[in-house]
Structures are given as structure tokens and as C-alpha cells.
Design a protein around this motif. Structure first.
Motif, PDB file in Angstrom:
ATOM      1  N   GLN A 230       8.362   5.921   7.341  1.00  0.00           N
ATOM      2  CA  GLN A 230       8.110   6.864   6.350  1.00  0.00           C
ATOM      3  C   GLN A 230       7.034   6.593   5.129  1.00  0.00           C
ATOM      4  OE1 GLN A 230      11.612   9.143   4.272  1.00  0.00           O
ATOM      5  NE2 GLN A 230      11.898   9.529   6.390  1.00  0.00           N
ATOM      6  N   VAL A 231       6.056   7.190   5.164  1.00  0.00           N
ATOM      7  CA  VAL A 231       5.183   6.875   4.031  1.00  0.00           C
ATOM      8  C   VAL A 231       5.701   7.808   2.891  1.00  0.00           C
ATOM      9  CG1 VAL A 231       2.942   6.766   3.325  1.00  0.00           C
ATOM     10  CG2 VAL A 231       3.511   5.843   5.646  1.00  0.00           C
TER      11      VAL A 231
ATOM     12  N   ALA B 135      -3.614   7.342  -6.085  1.00  0.00           N
ATOM     13  CA  ALA B 135      -3.896   5.514  -6.180  1.00  0.00           C
ATOM     14  C   ALA B 135      -5.057   5.377  -5.464  1.00  0.00           C
ATOM     15  CB  ALA B 135      -2.440   5.032  -5.714  1.00  0.00           C
TER      16      ALA B 135
ATOM     17  N   ALA C  25      -0.671   6.818   2.062  1.00  0.00           N
ATOM     18  CA  ALA C  25      -0.473   8.317   2.110  1.00  0.00           C
ATOM     19  C   ALA C  25      -1.901   8.852   2.135  1.00  0.00           C
ATOM     20  CB  ALA C  25       0.089   8.770   1.033  1.00  0.00           C
ATOM     21  N   LEU C  26      -2.755   8.271   1.351  1.00  0.00           N
ATOM     22  CA  LEU C  26      -4.050   8.705   1.245  1.00  0.00           C
ATOM     23  C   LEU C  26      -4.894   8.424   2.601  1.00  0.00           C
ATOM     24  CD1 LEU C  26      -6.276  10.617  -0.095  1.00  0.00           C
ATOM     25  CD2 LEU C  26      -6.858   8.473  -1.382  1.00  0.00           C
ATOM     26  N   LEU C  27      -4.811   7.223   2.786  1.00  0.00           N
ATOM     27  CA  LEU C  27      -5.451   6.543   4.021  1.00  0.00           C
ATOM     28  C   LEU C  27      -5.069   7.521   5.031  1.00  0.00           C
ATOM     29  CD1 LEU C  27      -7.252   4.256   4.947  1.00  0.00           C
ATOM     30  CD2 LEU C  27      -5.395   3.010   5.366  1.00  0.00           C
ATOM     31  N   LEU C  28      -3.675   7.564   5.442  1.00  0.00           N
ATOM     32  CA  LEU C  28      -3.163   8.192   6.622  1.00  0.00           C
ATOM     33  C   LEU C  28      -3.433   9.553   6.634  1.00  0.00           C
ATOM     34  CD1 LEU C  28       0.256   6.291   7.229  1.00  0.00           C
ATOM     35  CD2 LEU C  28      -2.049   5.798   8.197  1.00  0.00           C
TER      36      LEU C  28
ATOM     37  N   TYR D  15     -13.971   6.243   2.561  1.00  0.00           N
ATOM     38  CA  TYR D  15     -13.427   7.306   2.807  1.00  0.00           C
ATOM     39  C   TYR D  15     -14.386   8.248   3.592  1.00  0.00           C
ATOM     40  CZ  TYR D  15      -9.315   6.163   0.127  1.00  0.00           C
ATOM     41  OH  TYR D  15      -8.170   5.527  -0.215  1.00  0.00           O
TER      42      TYR D  15
ATOM     43  N   PRO E  57      -3.347  13.376  -3.281  1.00  0.00           N
ATOM     44  CA  PRO E  57      -2.263  13.100  -3.786  1.00  0.00           C
ATOM     45  C   PRO E  57      -1.585  13.151  -5.066  1.00  0.00           C
ATOM     46  CG  PRO E  57      -2.931  11.263  -2.750  1.00  0.00           C
ATOM     47  CD  PRO E  57      -4.154  12.045  -2.962  1.00  0.00           C
TER      48      PRO E  57
ATOM     49  N   GLU F 206       0.946  -1.187   0.036  1.00  0.00           N
ATOM     50  CA  GLU F 206      -0.058   0.117  -0.053  1.00  0.00           C
ATOM     51  C   GLU F 206       0.915   1.342   0.135  1.00  0.00           C
ATOM     52  OE1 GLU F 206      -3.591   0.801   1.174  1.00  0.00           O
ATOM     53  OE2 GLU F 206      -4.379  -1.141   2.013  1.00  0.00           O
TER      54      GLU F 206
ATOM     55  N   LEU G  28       2.349  13.151   7.725  1.00  0.00           N
ATOM     56  CA  LEU G  28       2.803  11.834   7.325  1.00  0.00           C
ATOM     57  C   LEU G  28       4.495  11.559   7.629  1.00  0.00           C
ATOM     58  CD1 LEU G  28       0.808  11.342   3.641  1.00  0.00           C
ATOM     59  CD2 LEU G  28       0.464  10.309   5.773  1.00  0.00           C
ATOM     60  N   ILE G  29       5.117  12.751   7.263  1.00  0.00           N
ATOM     61  CA  ILE G  29       6.479  12.851   7.922  1.00  0.00           C
ATOM     62  C   ILE G  29       6.691  13.926   8.853  1.00  0.00           C
ATOM     63  CG2 ILE G  29       7.588  11.621   6.054  1.00  0.00           C
ATOM     64  CD1 ILE G  29       7.719  14.228   4.705  1.00  0.00           C
TER      65      ILE G  29
ATOM     66  N   HIS H 292      -8.246   2.189  -4.504  1.00  0.00           N
ATOM     67  CA  HIS H 292      -8.151   0.421  -4.627  1.00  0.00           C
ATOM     68  C   HIS H 292      -8.800  -0.078  -5.816  1.00  0.00           C
ATOM     69  CE1 HIS H 292      -6.513   0.294  -0.530  1.00  0.00           C
ATOM     70  NE2 HIS H 292      -7.168   1.199  -0.278  1.00  0.00           N
TER      71      HIS H 292
ATOM     72  N   TYR I  35      -7.275  15.895   1.087  1.00  0.00           N
ATOM     73  CA  TYR I  35      -5.931  15.815   0.528  1.00  0.00           C
ATOM     74  C   TYR I  35      -6.055  14.969  -0.763  1.00  0.00           C
ATOM     75  CZ  TYR I  35      -1.079  13.587  -0.217  1.00  0.00           C
ATOM     76  OH  TYR I  35      -0.051  13.260  -0.873  1.00  0.00           O
TER      77      TYR I  35
ATOM     78  N   LYS J  89       3.296  16.590   2.549  1.00  0.00           N
ATOM     79  CA  LYS J  89       3.266  15.504   3.494  1.00  0.00           C
ATOM     80  C   LYS J  89       3.600  15.955   4.964  1.00  0.00           C
ATOM     81  CE  LYS J  89       4.068  11.870   0.399  1.00  0.00           C
ATOM     82  NZ  LYS J  89       4.791  10.542  -0.056  1.00  0.00           N
TER      83      LYS J  89
ATOM     84  N   ARG K 296      -7.681  16.557  10.920  1.00  0.00           N
ATOM     85  CA  ARG K 296      -7.787  15.625   9.941  1.00  0.00           C
ATOM     86  C   ARG K 296      -9.145  15.539   9.339  1.00  0.00           C
ATOM     87  NH1 ARG K 296      -3.517  11.141  10.767  1.00  0.00           N
ATOM     88  NH2 ARG K 296      -1.760  12.183  11.149  1.00  0.00           N
TER      89      ARG K 296
ATOM     90  N   ARG L  31       2.018   1.540  -3.623  1.00  0.00           N
ATOM     91  CA  ARG L  31       1.197   2.012  -4.513  1.00  0.00           C
ATOM     92  C   ARG L  31       0.716   3.531  -4.381  1.00  0.00           C
ATOM     93  NH1 ARG L  31      -0.301  -3.622  -4.158  1.00  0.00           N
ATOM     94  NH2 ARG L  31      -1.797  -2.705  -2.287  1.00  0.00           N
ATOM     95  N   GLY L  32       0.926   4.147  -3.100  1.00  0.00           N
ATOM     96  CA  GLY L  32       0.380   5.206  -2.582  1.00  0.00           C
ATOM     97  C   GLY L  32      -1.058   5.358  -2.082  1.00  0.00           C
ATOM     98  N   THR L  33      -1.574   4.222  -1.903  1.00  0.00           N
ATOM     99  CA  THR L  33      -2.840   4.056  -1.227  1.00  0.00           C
ATOM    100  C   THR L  33      -2.704   4.655   0.326  1.00  0.00           C
ATOM    101  OG1 THR L  33      -2.855   1.742  -1.127  1.00  0.00           O
ATOM    102  CG2 THR L  33      -4.244   2.938  -2.821  1.00  0.00           C
TER     103      THR L  33
END
Lengths: 275, 300
Positions: A274-275, B94, A88-91, B108, B90, A81, B59-60, B96, B88, B54, B83, A84-86
Motif C-alpha cells: 500500500q502506498v 513531496a 504516491a506521486l510517481l505511481l 515528470y 498530493p 520514497e 494506488l490502493i 526530490h 494529481y 488514492k 493515467r 516521503r510521499g514521492t
């Protein structure tokens, strides 16, 4: 908790969509049915029931198959995940990282648990309906289904640990196969070889117990092949020696620890990643 | 205005530095984004745009400095509340592939604690309601981008962070995308748009932040940047053969016209002095891309 359930539901739906649930259930049912009917053919005249024999052969099958399926389900869960980049969006949503890991875990466990219960249960029912059965073995059969799902949970957790540890998916897949080979094949071969060479001079029964507890596949084997008298009559080698010192509660505890420890480790690793 | 925080800072970066190993991705950047403001974040690939976004998402973590988003540290555990009000999108979103568009958005929405009932309207707003029951795996890049935008808009966020949002969108959709952004800005949301095509942002943003190799090299309105960059406007015209001699200081262009650069306040005077026979008069102001190139040069 709500977030865990939402992610779990998504994993389950994913599993239904890409046919993981269907394929796994069908595979386990087909193998269990084959073993139940072919495997029990020679026991027709013997006093022990066909179900007991089926438990022995099915749990041997489980040791090979369930860890493999569990690792295939899980090795990709985190690193894939992220790749694929999914992730980062989820988090970026109001979700904690441990919730992601637990949600995925329960989702994958539900897939594997469903496949085991339906696949094996189907074979058990078929034997019951065929009429060549003694009902005493049923509790052992149910116990075997439960511990099989638990064994699946152990290897799903190990798969997450690998997935949280490495940088790319290919490596994760390679390590997963290596882990499977190690626990399912190499460990026992090495252990048996060591015992033969040692001739009982250095390895005490206590040491052997510890060595067996260090492999979740062996813990599962001991649980299913020695804790029920009816079954252990058929189990042969596994019934010897080691089982005596290890009660079912110790074994269950060991299996649970094998599930909790890698899961906790993957949460800790993922939290720093790190994501 | 919908939000009470108008003109207050929603996102604040203080001397933020981020290292990847020994490589400097973001170098001592200060940045304030206010409510109701649409800001363009511009830079070439690897200038630190995505890293900054990010960090705003938590995220970071920054190596040094502090990040505040909607009053909270986004990488802290308590940031869940913030949040909920953050959208956001990206870069190269990406999703599913095995879920349908409607299922993706429902997933979501639930995570954000939003009612799923509003999703249909949202899918219509981004123009993919007809494909809502198809799997995302069958979507084109533009459709995935629209679905990505739909998830970013869930729950009317107070801050929207959009990383290269218009890549892969056709011109008509780009237009409607900026309309949606405009509506959100009027409602008082903070919008950050990252892009490597500065020209596209012209007329869409209040302010542009130019990044180069992790440093903030410029920050201001587009007119302000023009005067900062000190690129002068140029005047160009076609003169009759007899008149050419009078314009000794002028350069001639490849197509035979005359051209000279001048200060902004000289433009009117120079235009008055042009002969009656002058044709094809043009005033050339630096385009954003020239500006950008100038800032990149200045930063090196």
C-alpha cells in the motif's frame, strides 16, 4: 522500457547531485591505490606480478566494502520514497511498479559500477604505468572489476527486498546493517567454527560447496581467488578444498541467482504494497 | 469544447468501501464526476478524502465496489493510458530535493510522454519560472506547491485530482490557482478539489460532496445543500426604543439588535413590515462552515 530508462536517469542524476557517485569512486580509488602500492611492496623480488597481489587484496576489500555501499544506496529506495510521499506521486503517472524497481536498480547499479570501474581501473592503470606488472594478470583484474559490480548488484537487490518488506526507514537501515554483518562476517566465522568442530566427520565437500553458494560474498571470493592460477597461488585458504567442485560458470550462475531472486521478490512485494 | 466527453462521467465510484485492517476508511460511497465539472470534496481530517483520491488513482484498491476512471479500472495494468490524462497533486506534495524545478518537471513530463519544450510556459503559468534552475530543496512551501501544481497540469489532463491544493498558498496565488482551475474546467476537464475549509470553495465549485467518517453525507450545489441542511436565514436589525415592544417574538442580540429566523419565502414579507426607523438591517444566511457543522451533526 522507456519508463525504466527515465527513472534510471533520474537515480543517476540524484547520485551525482548528492555526491554518492563522487564519494564512492574516490573512496574505492583511494583504497585501491593504497593497496596496490603498499600491498605490492614486499613482492618486488618475487616472480608473481604486483597486479595479481593487488587482485587478492582488492577482492578481500571488495567483500567488505561493496556490499556495505550497495546496501546503503538501496535500503531506502522504496520505503523512503513511500515515507516521503514521492512514491504516491510517481505511481500516479503511467508507470508500472516493476518499472520503478528496475529503473532504480539499473540507476544504482550504474552508480556502483561506475565507481568500481573508475576507482579500481585507476589503480590498475597506475600499477601498469609504474611498470611493475605482468600483463597476464590483466584479464583477472578486469574479471575482478566485473564481478565486483555484480556483487554490488546482488546487495542492491537484497537492499530493495528489505526496503519493500518493512514499514519504516529506520527498521530498513537496521536490517541492512544486520544483513551486511551476517554475510560478510558472521557467516564465515560460523562456517569455519563449524568445520573445526566437525573435523570432517559429517560435513562432506558437497555440503561445504552448497554452504559456500548460500553466501554471495563467498561466491565472489571463490570466483576471484580460485579461478585464475596466477592469483590462487596467493589466495591461500580460499584455494583449498571447496573450489575444486565449483566451476566458474556455477559460481557466476549462483551470483546471478543471488541478484535475480531478491529483485524478483522485491517486485512482488512492492506490487502488493500500500502506498 | 476541447473534449468529446462533455457531460459524460469521467470518474465513477460504485458502492466503494475501503477497510484498513478493521477500520472503515470509506463506507459504500457512490460518486459520479462529469466532464467540465468542478467538484469540492469536503470533510475533516480522516473523513476518507485522501483514501478516495488514492483509489481513483489506483494506488490502493477498494475492498468492495468498483472504481472507473476515464473508462478504465485505475488499479489494473492497462490503466497506463488513462493515467496519461490524469493530473494529481498530493496533499503536502513531496518532490526530490536534489533536482532543480526545471529538472523535476522534465522528469515528470517524460514519464507522461509529453514534450519537455512546453515546460517553460508551464513554470511561468504557475509563477516560478525565475526559480526554475534552483534546487527544489531550497524552495519555500508555496513554491513547492506551485511546482506540484505545474506537474499536475502536464499534458492538459482530462481529470485533475487535487488533494488540499491551496494549503500554503498566499491569497494572490490562491486567486491565480482558481483562475487556472477555471480555464481547465472550461476546456472540459473534470476537477476534484479536496478541502477541509468549505468556505474557500464557495463560488469556485459546481458541486460539493461532504464526507464524514467515510460516509458521503451530502452531495449537491451549495444552494441545494443550504435547503437540505434546513438552516433558516436570520433577519437582524436595530430598532428605536419605542418600536421594540411591537416585535415580541424577536430575540435580542448581545449588541442590542433584534433577530429572528424565518423561512426563505417569508423574508420579503418580514422586511416590508419593518418600521422606517429600522437601521443596520442584515439578512444572515448560513455560511458554509455552519452548513458543514450541520451535516456533521446530522451524520452522527
Amino acid at each position: 522500457m522507456r519508463q525504466v530508462f527515465i527513472i534510471m536517469g533520474k537515480e543517476w542524476r540524484d547520485g551525482m547531485r548528492n555526491r554518492w557517485v563522487l564519494a564512492t569512486t574516490a573512496l574505492l580509488a583511494a583504497l585501491a591505490l593504497t593497496l596496490a602500492f603498499l600491498g605490492s611492496a614486499p613482492t618486488g623480488a618475487v616472480k608473481t606480478g604486483a597486479l595479481a597481489v593487488t587482485i587478492v587484496s582488492l577482492s578481500s576489500l571488495t567483500i567488505f566494502l561493496i556490499p556495505l555501499i550497495a546496501l546503503l544506496l538501496s535500503y531506502d529506495a522504496i520505503v523512503g520514497e513511500i515515507d516521503r510521499g514521492t512514491m504516491a506521486l510517481l505511481l500516479s503517472y503511467p508507470v508500472a511498479r516493476w518499472q520503478v524497481v528496475f529503473g532504480k536498480f539499473f540507476g544504482h547499479l550504474a552508480i556502483l559500477g561506475f565507481a568500481t570501474v573508475i576507482g579500481y581501473g585507476f589503480a590498475g592503470l597506475a600499477l601498469q604505468l609504474a611498470g611493475n606488472d605482468n600483463s597476464d594478470a590483466w584479464s583477472a583484474f578486469v574479471f575482478m572489476i566485473g564481478t565486483s559490480a555484480l556483487l554490488g548488484g546482488v546487495f542492491i537487490a537484497i537492499g530493495y527486498f528489505i526496503s519493500a518488506l518493512v514499514r519504516d526507514r529506520g527498521t530498513a537501515g537496521g536490517i541492512a546493517i544486520g544483513v551486511w554483518l551476517f554475510f560478510v562476517l558472521l557467516y564465515d566465522m560460523a562456517l569455519l567454527g563449524g568445520l573445526v568442530v566437525d573435523q570432517g566427520r559429517n560435513v562432506t565437500p558437497q555440503m561445504l560447496n552448497v554452504l559456500l553458494l548460500l553466501n554471495p560474498a563467498d561466491v565472489y571470493r571463490l570466483l576471484n581467488l580460485t579461478t585464475s592460477n596466477d592469483v590462487s597461488g596467493f589466495a591461500g585458504v580460499a584455494g583449498l578444498g571447496a573450489g575444486a567442485g565449483l566451476g566458474p560458470w556455477t559460481l557466476m550462475g549462483a551470483l546471478a541467482a543471488w541478484m535475480v531472486a531478491p529483485l524478483a521478490a522485491s517486485v512482488a512485494l512492492f506490487a502488493r504494497r500500500q502506498v | 469544447m476541447r473534449h468529446e466527453f462533455v457531460n459524460r462521467d469521467t470518474i465513477v465510484l460504485r458502492a466503494v468501501t475501503r477497510l484498513y485492517g478493521r477500520q472503515l476508511a470509506v463506507d459504500a460511497v457512490d460518486l459520479n464526476l462529469r466532464a467540465g465539472e468542478c467538484v469540492g470534496l469536503v470533510g475533516h481530517n480522516g473523513a476518507g478524502k485522501s483514501t478516495m483520491i488514492k483509489m481513483m488513482l489506483g494506488l490502493i484498491r477498494p475492498t468492495r465496489g468498483s472504481v472507473q476512471v476515464l473508462g478504465e479500472d485505475p488499479s489494473a495494468g492497462a490503466a497506463a493510458a488513462a493515467r496519461r490524462e490524469l493530473g494529481y497533486l498530493p496533499e503536502n506534495v513531496a518532490l526530490h530535493p536534489s533536482l532543480t524545478g526545471a529538472e523535476t518537471l522534465a522528469f515528470y513530463a517524460r514519464l507522461k510522454g509529453q514534450p519537455v519544450a512546453g515546460n517553460k510556459a508551464l513554470l511561468e503559468r504557475v509563477g516560478i519560472a525565475a526559480a526554475a534552475d534552483r534546487r527544489v530543496g531550497t524552495y519555500s512551501k508555496g513554491m513547492r506547491q506551485r511546482l506540484g501544481l505545474a506537474q499536475a497540469l502536464l499534458g492538459n489532463p482530462r481529470a485533475l485530482l487535487l488533494d488540499e491544493p491551496t494549503t500554503g498558498l498566499d491569497p494572490a496565488l490562491r486567486q491565480s490557482f482558481y483562475e487556472i482551475v477555471g480555464e481547465l474546467r472550461r476546456d472540459g476537464a473534470t476537477i476534484l478539489l479536496s478541502s477541509h475549509a468549505l468556505a474557500e470553495l464557495e463560488g469556485q465549485v459546481d458541486r460539493v460532496v461532504v464526507m464524514n467518517r467515510g460516509r458521503k453525507v451530502a452531495d449537491g450545489g451549495i444552494a441545494e445543500l443550504r435547503s437540505l441542511a434546513a438552516i433558516q436565514p436570520r433577519i437582524r436589525f436595530r430598532a428605536d426604543g419605542a418600536e421594540i415592544d411591537k416585535f415580541a417574538g424577536w430575540a435580542s442580540t448581545p449588541d442590542g439588535r433584534l433577530e429572528r429566523a424565518c423561512a426563505e419565502d417569508e423574508v420579503a414579507a418580514i422586511l416590508r413590515e419593518l418600521p422606517k426607523s429600522a437601521r443596520q438591517i442584515e439578512i444572515l444566511r448560513p455560511t458554509l462552515d455552519e452548513l458543514y457543522a450541520q451535516f456533521q451533526k446530522g451524520a452522527e
